[in-house]
Design a protein around this motif. Sequence first.
Motif, PDB file in Angstrom:
ATOM      1  N   GLU A   1      -1.145 -11.084  -5.376  1.00 12.43           N
ATOM      2  CA  GLU A   1      -0.726 -12.472  -5.587  1.00 12.43           C
ATOM      3  C   GLU A   1       0.164 -12.977  -4.446  1.00 12.43           C
ATOM      4  N   ASN A   2       0.680 -12.049  -3.638  1.00 13.85           N
ATOM      5  CA  ASN A   2       1.593 -12.426  -2.552  1.00 13.85           C
ATOM      6  C   ASN A   2       1.010 -12.227  -1.157  1.00 13.85           C
ATOM      7  N   LYS A   3      -0.009 -11.396  -1.034  1.00 15.68           N
ATOM      8  CA  LYS A   3      -0.506 -11.023   0.299  1.00 15.68           C
ATOM      9  C   LYS A   3      -2.026 -11.060   0.339  1.00 15.68           C
ATOM     10  N   ASP A   4      -2.569 -11.839   1.264  1.00 20.47           N
ATOM     11  CA  ASP A   4      -4.013 -11.836   1.474  1.00 20.47           C
ATOM     12  C   ASP A   4      -4.436 -10.455   1.954  1.00 20.47           C
ATOM     13  N   GLY A   5      -5.512  -9.940   1.388  1.00 18.11           N
ATOM     14  CA  GLY A   5      -6.009  -8.636   1.808  1.00 18.11           C
ATOM     15  C   GLY A   5      -5.161  -7.466   1.345  1.00 18.11           C
ATOM     16  N   ALA A   6      -4.445  -7.634   0.253  1.00 18.00           N
ATOM     17  CA  ALA A   6      -3.564  -6.567  -0.242  1.00 18.00           C
ATOM     18  C   ALA A   6      -4.330  -5.296  -0.610  1.00 18.00           C
ATOM     19  N   THR A   7      -5.603  -5.404  -0.859  1.00 14.54           N
ATOM     20  CA  THR A   7      -6.387  -4.226  -1.244  1.00 14.54           C
ATOM     21  C   THR A   7      -6.823  -3.388  -0.048  1.00 14.54           C
ATOM     22  N   PHE A   8      -6.648  -3.907   1.164  1.00 18.87           N
ATOM     23  CA  PHE A   8      -7.171  -3.207   2.335  1.00 18.87           C
ATOM     24  C   PHE A   8      -6.403  -1.931   2.680  1.00 18.87           C
ATOM     25  N   GLN A   9      -5.088  -1.951   2.577  1.00 19.64           N
ATOM     26  CA  GLN A   9      -4.334  -0.740   2.897  1.00 19.64           C
ATOM     27  C   GLN A   9      -4.649   0.402   1.922  1.00 19.64           C
ATOM     28  N   PRO A  10      -4.719   0.141   0.618  1.00 23.64           N
ATOM     29  CA  PRO A  10      -5.153   1.223  -0.281  1.00 23.64           C
ATOM     30  C   PRO A  10      -6.561   1.725   0.047  1.00 23.64           C
ATOM     31  N   ALA A  11      -7.443   0.841   0.467  1.00 21.96           N
ATOM     32  CA  ALA A  11      -8.805   1.259   0.850  1.00 21.96           C
ATOM     33  C   ALA A  11      -8.739   2.193   2.050  1.00 21.96           C
ATOM     34  N   ARG A  12      -7.932   1.841   3.050  1.00 26.00           N
ATOM     35  CA  ARG A  12      -7.784   2.703   4.235  1.00 26.00           C
ATOM     36  C   ARG A  12      -7.237   4.074   3.839  1.00 26.00           C
ATOM     37  N   SER A  13      -6.240   4.080   2.975  1.00 21.74           N
ATOM     38  CA  SER A  13      -5.649   5.347   2.530  1.00 21.74           C
ATOM     39  C   SER A  13      -6.666   6.204   1.788  1.00 21.74           C
ATOM     40  N   ASP A  14      -7.451   5.571   0.914  1.00 21.50           N
ATOM     41  CA  ASP A  14      -8.483   6.308   0.169  1.00 21.50           C
ATOM     42  C   ASP A  14      -9.493   6.942   1.118  1.00 21.50           C
ATOM     43  N   LYS A  15      -9.910   6.189   2.137  1.00 18.88           N
ATOM     44  CA  LYS A  15     -10.911   6.700   3.081  1.00 18.88           C
ATOM     45  C   LYS A  15     -10.318   7.778   3.984  1.00 18.88           C
ATOM     46  N   LYS A  16      -9.049   7.656   4.301  1.00 18.97           N
ATOM     47  CA  LYS A  16      -8.404   8.687   5.124  1.00 18.97           C
ATOM     48  C   LYS A  16      -8.333  10.010   4.357  1.00 18.97           C
ATOM     49  N   ARG A  17      -8.082   9.924   3.046  1.00 19.06           N
ATOM     50  CA  ARG A  17      -8.072  11.134   2.212  1.00 19.06           C
ATOM     51  C   ARG A  17      -9.473  11.720   2.072  1.00 19.06           C
ATOM     52  N   ALA A  18     -10.481  10.846   2.009  1.00 18.93           N
ATOM     53  CA  ALA A  18     -11.854  11.318   1.829  1.00 18.93           C
ATOM     54  C   ALA A  18     -12.422  11.957   3.093  1.00 18.93           C
ATOM     55  N   TYR A  19     -11.981  11.470   4.275  1.00 18.45           N
ATOM     56  CA  TYR A  19     -12.523  11.953   5.556  1.00 18.45           C
ATOM     57  C   TYR A  19     -11.406  12.233   6.557  1.00 18.45           C
ATOM     58  N   PRO A  20     -10.481  13.130   6.228  1.00 17.23           N
ATOM     59  CA  PRO A  20      -9.337  13.343   7.130  1.00 17.23           C
ATOM     60  C   PRO A  20      -9.746  13.845   8.509  1.00 17.23           C
ATOM     61  N   GLU A  21     -10.834  14.609   8.584  1.00 14.17           N
ATOM     62  CA  GLU A  21     -11.241  15.174   9.870  1.00 14.17           C
ATOM     63  C   GLU A  21     -11.848  14.139  10.811  1.00 14.17           C
ATOM     64  N   LEU A  22     -12.214  12.970  10.296  1.00 13.67           N
ATOM     65  CA  LEU A  22     -12.804  11.938  11.145  1.00 13.67           C
ATOM     66  C   LEU A  22     -11.781  10.931  11.668  1.00 13.67           C
ATOM     67  N   HIS A  23     -10.635  10.857  11.010  1.00 13.24           N
ATOM     68  CA  HIS A  23      -9.588   9.954  11.479  1.00 13.24           C
ATOM     69  C   HIS A  23      -8.930  10.561  12.713  1.00 13.24           C
ATOM     70  N   ASP A  24      -8.758   9.761  13.725  1.00  8.51           N
ATOM     71  CA  ASP A  24      -8.170  10.205  14.996  1.00  8.51           C
ATOM     72  C   ASP A  24      -9.002  11.293  15.678  1.00  8.51           C
ATOM     73  N   SER A  25     -10.295  11.343  15.382  1.00  8.08           N
ATOM     74  CA  SER A  25     -11.178  12.315  16.023  1.00  8.08           C
ATOM     75  C   SER A  25     -11.450  11.877  17.461  1.00  8.08           C
ATOM     76  N   PRO A  26     -11.481  12.815  18.402  1.00 10.43           N
ATOM     77  CA  PRO A  26     -11.815  12.445  19.779  1.00 10.43           C
ATOM     78  C   PRO A  26     -13.319  12.242  19.984  1.00 10.43           C
ATOM     79  N   THR A  27     -14.135  12.537  18.954  1.00 14.32           N
ATOM     80  CA  THR A  27     -15.593  12.461  19.116  1.00 14.32           C
ATOM     81  C   THR A  27     -16.243  11.272  18.408  1.00 14.32           C
ATOM     82  N   CYS A  28     -15.465  10.503  17.632  1.00 15.72           N
ATOM     83  CA  CYS A  28     -16.020   9.326  16.963  1.00 15.72           C
ATOM     84  C   CYS A  28     -14.897   8.351  16.631  1.00 15.72           C
ATOM     85  N   THR A  29     -15.284   7.129  16.328  1.00 16.10           N
ATOM     86  CA  THR A  29     -14.345   6.116  15.854  1.00 16.10           C
ATOM     87  C   THR A  29     -14.660   5.865  14.390  1.00 16.10           C
ATOM     88  N   PHE A  30     -13.677   6.076  13.514  1.00 15.79           N
ATOM     89  CA  PHE A  30     -13.877   5.880  12.083  1.00 15.79           C
ATOM     90  C   PHE A  30     -13.395   4.482  11.717  1.00 15.79           C
TER      91      PHE A  30
END
Length: 140
Positions: free
Chosen positions: A78-107
């Motif tokens: 109710e206060n921030k546009d796109g408030a759901t995006f940070q939780p989405a990023r966190s969920d995906k980082k937990r699901a694919y930790p080995e792909l975040h900050d990988s030197p071989t791909c951009t996640f």
Amino acid sequence: MCIPLEKTFVQIFKEAGGSARHNVPIDRIQAQGICRGDQRRLDGVGWGLPILEGLPIVMDATIRSPLTGAGLPAHNAENKDGATFQPARSDKKRAYPELHDSPTCTFCTLACETGGRWSKEVKTLVRALATHKSEQFARA
């Protein structure tokens, strides 16, 4: 699951001139920490374009609602546009930790909200793809 959204991003990548596939087994990505036989699948993978550092782009699409199932605003929606995006990023980082900050791909967590709002990652990717495609044509 948001298969139409996943396929849309793959198609946009192809139309920009790259190669892309939907529903790719994660063990096809050559990144540290991924074991052969890992059963996870990626929403989409695009490659062959000189955008976002020129690495293969792993696309993980998600649609989030700014409202809960009870019809109340999601946390801070109710206060921030796109408030759901940070939780989405966190969920995906937990699901694919080995792909975040990988030197071989951009996640890329490609998060959208019902109602049409796009995350900065979606805007960045689509802008980069559109720019690349437009650069293929001579100016009049």
